[in-house]
Design an enzyme around this catalytic site. Structure first.
Site, mmCIF file in Angstrom:
data_model
loop_
_atom_site.group_PDB
_atom_site.id
_atom_site.type_symbol
_atom_site.label_atom_id
_atom_site.label_comp_id
_atom_site.label_asym_id
_atom_site.label_seq_id
_atom_site.Cartn_x
_atom_site.Cartn_y
_atom_site.Cartn_z
ATOM 1 N N SER A 1 0.832 -1.190 0.000
ATOM 2 C CA SER A 1 0.000 0.000 0.000
ATOM 3 C C SER A 1 0.881 1.259 0.000
ATOM 4 O O SER A 1 1.634 1.475 -0.938
ATOM 5 C CB SER A 1 -0.960 -0.033 1.198
ATOM 6 O OG SER A 1 -1.950 0.951 1.091
ATOM 7 N N ASP B 1 -8.947 -4.447 -6.020
ATOM 8 C CA ASP B 1 -8.540 -3.560 -4.920
ATOM 9 C C ASP B 1 -9.611 -2.488 -4.688
ATOM 10 O O ASP B 1 -9.992 -1.769 -5.594
ATOM 11 C CB ASP B 1 -7.208 -2.890 -5.282
ATOM 12 C CG ASP B 1 -6.543 -2.201 -4.088
ATOM 13 O OD1 ASP B 1 -7.273 -1.670 -3.236
ATOM 14 O OD2 ASP B 1 -5.313 -2.205 -4.029
ATOM 15 N N HIS C 1 -7.508 -5.256 -1.623
ATOM 16 C CA HIS C 1 -6.295 -4.556 -1.185
ATOM 17 C C HIS C 1 -5.397 -5.485 -0.362
ATOM 18 O O HIS C 1 -4.180 -5.445 -0.457
ATOM 19 C CB HIS C 1 -6.680 -3.327 -0.377
ATOM 20 C CG HIS C 1 -5.533 -2.401 -0.124
ATOM 21 N ND1 HIS C 1 -4.816 -1.799 -1.139
ATOM 22 C CD2 HIS C 1 -4.959 -1.970 1.037
ATOM 23 C CE1 HIS C 1 -3.870 -1.034 -0.629
ATOM 24 N NE2 HIS C 1 -3.930 -1.121 0.686
#
Length: 803
Positions: free
Chosen positions: A670, A743, A777
């Site tokens: 991330s 995501d 994610h």
């Protein structure tokens, strides 16, 4: 010759073709042995600590589960067949321990459904029962567990609607439950892939500024609106424990459902039209109404319009009443807050928020309880004369804690703490709470004294503590402090009546287990006995290292050496650095060390610890602070500080004599992936990088990202300098990009990795993009995780270890 043959195999994996037709792969056996382990169950207990509930689940999901139909609507991800979130992690077993019984063995709960998929656990008010849901192939059922008998029973067919959550709420008598059921008025869903449009989709703005984050899974057309409404609408039913039921309210889009502490009233929030294509459902118009427990409407206490145009800044809130809740120490009193600065953090005022109380029958504005200097954070209730509130202000990282008398607003609130919430060394801890006679959480007081459980971080190490706070003079007294230097003792709860702590103790080789500890005499009583499933790495050397950045800022990280590493010979090994940058407003907080080498060594899918079995050293959770003091924002010097952090980490481990600094990899997930791309772009410190689920072009998040409040047009140089995409021509180190195809994190669209890969490929960089089908994610399917580990292993072997 053996090395040359291996390189040929690796090169065959990484062919020069633009796309590869690989099936899911598995990592080497050393890594696989650490992945294929059974998890210890999660535990929770009743207030009296008489019963422990142990719930188990599989460590991973499957790609088959992720491949079920999924609709993404209004910020939700829904399984339209079962009417529950499509990404829910389910438990598959329930066990019990009767903690006061002589027989302390785990008891298997009887009567569980076949192929259990359990979630939404909810204690009854007297904590003798637990309601929960079970998801079948066709829908969601309501079940309950009788704790004493350790038996479960099904209460409804597969007709529960858990799409927006809050599907289960107990009535005060503990004999019936208010549940959300699929609406009998539900219409057929529209297949948006084949439906013929009746016209274009048009969005308009009337000149107001509407600077919103880059939310995902939003509504995008009228068909989405229809489908969202059909899946979100529910009917409220009373379900009795004998299985009988009756309708309580007709269908609507019910979000939160909350009983008053005495159980006589229910506060219900509904979503209203118009829907939005810019923000998730929780910023759609809404209405909050109070009903009696019989379902008779009493009063609508709040109507909120569509929220698309808040002022700029993380501390911006809407005007008017907000954050309605019940006061936990009163039978039926509502609490709400109003902004005193117009909701705009740019407006300078002595107090930002004011909190009010409205008693039944909920007429008028109510009476003022407290004004806070910062934004109201929350209130911990105790009784008529004692409550403790907290506030916070993101821009300064300040938080204050107030002691106030909720019965007399003429008494000035006393500030107990005034500190930076990023200052771990000064953290006073969290207040101990208890369950009152109305089954609500309130402050656990004894002789006008409150209690706090603290993490106990300090320059000397971590020593968790229990403090007593005298509310008469605000003086604290230390009741207990952990003295372990070879273990971690986490203080989870405290019973002032019996002077007993619930603690969890772990060490690098001992799996976390629960104990009761008497504060007088320090007698320990172990209540769980979970075994270490990671024996192959239990003797790995692990230490927290402290070092300095070139500007003198203190940094730290947890260093692992390879399995069997000889610290006397000091063979030069490759190093993997794993990190996540964090922003601070002062150097003192940024330089604090909150890592503890005595924590259990727990590899998980996102961890690099697996590679200690493959001859690598790992610097995990390396500190990467980005500091902006005073009027300077952290991101004004982001790249410079980032590179300085990376160099300091390598220098520190190199000076210890363990590593070959020419064979150092850096990785992150991330915002950590964003960090990796910037480090490879702006330095020559690393041999290769691994960037998972990141964002690389900040012009695609123009109204702020992470801790950046300014928009692109206010700080274009910051956005452009920080964007690896804008500097793709400077990339000269191999980069492995990995992204979940689905995501849903704000800003990290899969397109971020796709476009960045295209730019790097076009400019001749060494780069590989791996898109994991169906993954979000974070990654969930075992097939995806094993392949992820294989990809990382191959990349590290080729570009780092064999460099």
């Amino acid at each position: 010759m053996r090395i040359f043959s291996f390189l040929l195999v690796v090169l065959s994996f990484y062919s020069v073709h633009a796309q590869e037709g690989l099936t899911y792969q598995k990592p080497s056996q050393e890594i696989l042995d650490l992945v294929d382990v059974s998890r210890a169950p999660s535990v929770f207990m009743d207030e009296a600590k008489n019963h422990m509930i142990l719930v188990s689940r599989n460590a991973y999901g499957s790609i088959e589960e992720l491949s079920q139909e999924e609709l993404r609507l209004g910020g939700l991800r829904i399984d339209p067949k079962t009417n529950i979130g499509s990404r829910v992690s389910y438990f598959n077993n329930i066990e019990l321990k009767h903690l006061k019984s002589k027989n302390t063995k785990r008891i298997q709960v009887e009567g569980l459904p076949e192929n259990p998929r359990l979630t939404n656990f909810s204690w009854s008010p007297d904590q003798s029962k637990i309601a929960f849901t079970h998801t079948t192939e066709n829908g969601v059922e309501l079940w309950f567990l009788d704790v004493e008998s350790a038996k479960v029973r099904k209460l409804t067919d597969a007709n529960i609607n858990a799409n927006i959550g809050d599907a289960i709420n107990w009535f005060a008598d503990g004999n019936s439950i208010l549940v959300k059921k699929v609406s009998s008025q539900k219409e057929a869903l529209i297949n948006t892939k084949t439906a013929i449009p009746s016209g274009p989709t048009i969005s308009v703005n009337d000149g107001k500024k509407a600077q919103n984050r880059t939310y995902q899974d939003l509504l995008s057309n009228k068909s989405d609106e229809h489908n969202f409404e059909q899946l979100a609408r529910t009917e409220l039913y009373v379900v009795n424990l004998d299985g009988s039921s009756k309708k309580w309210l007709n269908d609507d889009i019910y979000t939160t459902v909350s009983f008053s502490p005495d159980g006589n009233y229910v506060m219900i929030e509904t979503v209203e039209r118009p829907f939005s294509y810019l923000v998730p459902y929780y910023r759609f118009p809404s209405k909050t109404t109070i009903y009696t427990k019989e379902g008779k409407e009493v009063k609508t206490v709040l109507e909120v319009p569509l929220i698309e145009d808040l002022p700029q800044g993380f501390m911006a809130v809407r005007t008017g009443k907000r954050n309605f809740s019940w006061r936990n120490d009163k039978p039926s009193s509502l609490i709400y807050t109003k902004a005193l600065d117009g909701g705009d953090p740019e407006n300078e005022v002595p107090f930002r928020d004011e909190t009010f109380e409205v008693e039944a029958p909920f007429d008028g504005e109510g009476r003022s309880l407290l004004k806070t200097i910062n934004r109201m954070g929350g209130i911990r209730w105790a009784n008529d004369n004692v409550a403790i509130a907290s506030d916070y202000w993101w821009n300064t990282r300040n938080t204050k804690t107030y002691l106030f008398n909720p019965s007399d607003n003429n008494q000035e609130a006393k500030v107990i703490n005034d500190r930076s919430y990023q200052d771990a060394y000064s953290d006073p801890g969290s207040f101990v709470m208890k369950r009152n006679e109305m089954s609500r959480s309130v402050l656990a007081l004894k002789d006008n004294k409150a209690y706090l459980l603290g993490a106990g971080h300090s320059e000397e190490g971590q020593f968790p503590f229990l403090d007593e706070l005298n509310l008469s003079n605000l003086k604290t007294k230390r009741i207990y402090q952990s003295k372990y230097t070879d273990k971690v003792e986490n203080l989870r709860d405290f019973d002032p009546t019996n002077n007993r702590l619930l603690v969890r103790i772990e060490s690098p080789t001992e799996y976390p287990n629960y104990f009761f500890r008497k504060t007088k005499g320090n007698k320990l009583n172990q209540i769980t006995f979970f075994e270490n499933p990671f024996k192959s790495i239990q003797n790995v050397h692990k230490e927290v290292i402290n070092y300095k950045r070139d500007d003198g800022l203190d940094l730290s990280g947890t260093l692992y050496l390879p399995v069997g590493y000889d610290k006397e010979k000091k063979e030069k090994v490759p190093l993997i650095i794993w990190a996540y940058p964090r922003e601070y407003k002062n150097s003192a907080s940024a330089g604090q060390n909150t890592q503890n080498p005595n924590k259990f060594t727990f590899p998980y899918y996102g961890s690099m610890i697996y590679w200690v079995t493959k001859g690598y050293a790992v610097l995990d959770n390396a500190a990467f602070p980005i500091v902006g003091e005073g009027d300077e924002e952290p991101n004004d010097t982001y790249v410079k500080q980032l590179v300085a952090n990376g160099k300091a980490a390598i220098d520190a481990v190199d000076e210890m004599g363990y590593i070959d600094r020419e064979r150092v990899a850096v990785g992150g997930h991330s915002y950590g992936a964003f960090m990796v791309a910037n480090l490879l772009t702006h330095s020559d410190l690393f041999a290769a990088g691994i960037a998972r689920s990141g964002a690389y072009n900040r012009t695609l998040t123009p109204f702020g990202f992470q801790s950046e409040e300014r928009n692109y047009w206010e700080a274009p140089d910051v956005y452009n300098t920080m964007s690896p995409f804008m500097n793709a021509d400077k990339m000269n180190q191999p980069l492995l990009l990995i992204h979940g195809e689905a995501d849903n994190n704000s800003g990290t669209y899969p397109m971020q990795s796709e476009r960045y890969f295209n730019a790097l490929k076009g400019l001749g960089a060494t780069v590989r993009l791996v898109v994991l089908p169906k993954e979000s994610h974070g990654y969930k399917a075992k097939e995806s995780i094993l392949h992820l580990l294989w990809e990382q292993d191959q990349w590290l072997e080729k570009y780092v270890k064999q460099k």
